[in-house]
Write an enzyme that holds these catalytic residues in place. Structure first.
Site, short mmCIF file in Angstrom:
data_model
loop_
_atom_site.label_atom_id
_atom_site.label_comp_id
_atom_site.label_asym_id
_atom_site.label_seq_id
_atom_site.Cartn_x
_atom_site.Cartn_y
_atom_site.Cartn_z
N GLY A 132 -40.09 -57.85 62.32
CA GLY A 132 -39.02 -56.98 61.85
C GLY A 132 -38.92 -56.98 60.34
O GLY A 132 -39.91 -57.10 59.62
N SER A 133 -37.69 -56.91 59.84
CA SER A 133 -37.46 -56.66 58.41
C SER A 133 -37.90 -57.77 57.46
O SER A 133 -37.94 -57.55 56.25
CB SER A 133 -35.98 -56.35 58.17
OG SER A 133 -35.64 -55.12 58.78
N VAL A 134 -38.21 -58.96 57.96
CA VAL A 134 -38.77 -59.99 57.06
C VAL A 134 -40.06 -59.45 56.45
O VAL A 134 -40.41 -59.79 55.31
CB VAL A 134 -39.04 -61.31 57.82
CG1 VAL A 134 -39.52 -62.39 56.87
CG2 VAL A 134 -37.79 -61.78 58.54
#
Length: 579
Positions: free
Chosen positions: A303-305
């Site tokens: 995801g957004s990491v």
């Protein structure tokens, strides 16, 4: 006729005698150490039949934490008693006084015993050094204070350290030239497997007493202590784990009811695993179940990491400026975002608040110039490819981490030309896979200025006398690094996630250590609404010491995010560092 019958009978008897003699020769002389298809050692079996034996140590190498504390086992000074004591007069009262127990308890325990035992049952009493010394100074036959190695039910860092088996087939396949006992255990998973050649037993340490058929003394009352012929064994594998931190980390993961996921904590300077927790937990009665898989070394959707990767590329390609604004009321497809409208944001605020639209837009622009940029920057920051220590040891390739997965950005190369796929990939969705360990190492890489280094789980292997067999120096991860300028910009962005009022890591603002990091929520199953929830970061911000990833896998929207767990780990580390 009568004479013929006598010849036949004599012949049969002669054949039987020859067969019997042949069988005796086979048993006594030929196959004494490998009898029948089961390869029974008849000499060992004979000795075992007329002996009472208490195994003190199986002879296999042991694991210790970075401070020399035992992992996966306990070394407990215990009181050992032999059953033949019931057939003789011995000063039970004196022994009872030393250990603080009752004389009758000792006498009853001996009377009920059929073989040597550690006094205290399933949880043997633990003696002090002075108690051990006092008992052994009594020199009572059949009464000993010894350090016994005991393997507990709940083992720390269980998936990292791994398991052993007694499989004869595996022994033959792996070590065809060694004559290993059926009782010898070999590594099956984890560090037990990757360091198996070092750990193999050179023989047990045990107390042996010979008995007659009734269990009484056969040759007086002498008990022999038998240990491996080579005093350098068993070896000690010194891991990088900190036992105290590991214990507290496991307790926190369970406190947050994480049933699938865990955490990994790295020492940034040494590039070492300080703690690693994987759930589901390893079950002793199901060593090959899902709990045996180390989730921290297994590919997962980040995801957004992953926006950290896209941000690094955007900085280098010059597609951002302080004045450029992004419409974060829109989704990556350009539709109105009904769930999380964020308004017009600049690049810094887009990163802090994790605006998907910004990174989808930037990625499609950069891809027009370089379709391979996401993969290139993922390699620069080390989230694809293995990050565990691997190298040549005595002309043999040693890979410390068992079955560490490598991660990937694209499943099919053709997708690099599809703008929708580029947008999804830029925010850590679609085909992107990486391990929590690699994500922690990415944070360590950024914290140390862009230098990529392999991660160690073992610092060295020692002989039993403390001399070093082999140590494992720091090693670089090959390939390009990000520039110092890009590293500084990423550090500022990661700190902004915490310091900005609306940053996704704002919960971490008031911790005793300043934190920098990135949150992530990845959709793993649209039909069931399953998500991976992450927080990856490092601390202290100005003088980085630790990189940490906390992750809950295949969880739900209603479950807790990972910032509270991250915060509690930081508090624990600060408390321990302050002692």
């Amino acid at each position: 006729m009568h004479k013929r019958r006598m010849i036949i009978v004599a012949t049969i008897l002669m054949v039987l005698i020859i067969t019997l003699v042949g069988r005796l020769v086979q048993i006594q002389l030929v196959a004494t150490e490998s009898f029948s298809k089961h390869h029974v050692n008849l000499i060992e079996a004979s000795v075992k039949q007329r002996s009472q034996v208490l195994k003190i140590d199986d002879g296999r190498g042991k694991f210790y934490d970075r401070n020399g504390q035992p992992l996966a086992h306990e070394e407990i000074p215990t009181l050992v008693l032999f059953p033949f004591l019931s057939k003789m007069t011995w000063p039970a009262d004196e022994v009872a006084r030393i250990i603080g127990s009752s004389e009758q308890a000792l006498i009853t325990a001996v009377a009920n015993a059929k073989e040597p035992f550690a006094f205290g049952g399933d949880t043997p009493i633990q003696l002090s050094l002075s108690q051990s010394k006092a008992i052994n100074e009594l020199k009572i036959p059949g009464v000993f204070a010894v350090n016994q190695k005991i393997y507990g039910e709940d083992r720390l860092a269980a998936q990292l350290i791994g398991t052993t088996v007694k499989s004869d087939a595996l022994k033959l396949e792996r070590y065809p030239d060694l004559n290993l006992s059926p009782e010898t255990r070999i590594g099956d998973k984890g560090l037990q497997r990757t360091f198996d050649e070092f750990l193999l037993s050179e023989g047990e340490s045990k107390l042996v007493f010979h008995v007659d058929a009734s269990g009484g003394p056969l040759f007086g009352v002498d008990v022999k202590y038998v240990e491996p012929a080579n005093p350098l064994y068993p070896v000690k594998v010194i891991t990088t784990i900190d036992k105290e931190i590991q214990e507290k980390a496991e307790a926190l993961v369970d406190q947050y009811k994480i049933t699938n996921g865990g955490l990994v904590l790295l020492d940034i300077e040494k590039s070492e695993i300080v703690a690693m927790v994987s759930r589901p937990a390893l079950k002793k009665d199901d060593p090959n179940g899902i709990g045996s898989v180390n989730m921290m070394a297994t590919q997962k959707t980040p995801g957004s990491v992953f926006k950290t990767i896209t941000a690094a590329a955007a900085i280098d390609y010059g597609v951002i400026s302080s004045s450029r604004m992004f419409n974060c009321d829109l989704t990556i497809e350009g539709k109105v975002d009904q769930q999380r409208p964020l308004g017009m944001l600049n690049f810094k605020d887009s990163f802090a608040q994790s605006c998907n639209r910004t990174f989808a837009e930037l990625a499609t622009e950069i891809a027009e110039e370089n379709p391979n940029f996401l993969e290139e920057y993922a390699k620069k920051l080390g989230i694809i490819g293995q990050v565990g220590w691997s190298g040549d040891v005595y002309h043999t390739q040693v890979t410390q981490l068992y079955r560490e997965q490598s991660g990937k950005v694209w499943h099919e190369q053709a997708l690099k030309k599809d703008k929708k796929m580029i947008a999804k990939t830029a925010i850590g969705q679609q085909d992107v896979q990486t391990t929590p360990l690699a994500m922690a190492n990415m944070m360590a890489t950024i914290a140390r200025g862009g230098k990529k280094e392999q991660v160690k789980a073992v610092s060295k292997v020692e002989f039993n006398n403390g001399t070093t067999v082999v140590d494992f120096p720091n090693q670089k991860i090959e390939g390009e690094n990000i520039s110092p300028y890009t590293t500084i910009k990423l550090q500022q962005l990661l700190r902004g996630v915490v310091t900005e009022e609306k940053g996704t890591g704002a919960l971490l603002q008031n911790l005793p250590y300043e934190v920098a990091g990135k949150s992530g929520t990845a959709q793993t199953n649209l039909e069931t609404g399953k998500l991976n929830k992450w927080f990856a970061g490092y601390f202290p911000y100005k003088e980085p010491k630790y990189a940490l990833v906390t992750v809950s896998l295949d969880t739900t929207e209603q479950s807790s995010g990972m910032t509270p767990l991250f915060a509690d780990v930081v508090k624990v580390i600060h408390q321990l560092d302050s002692q």
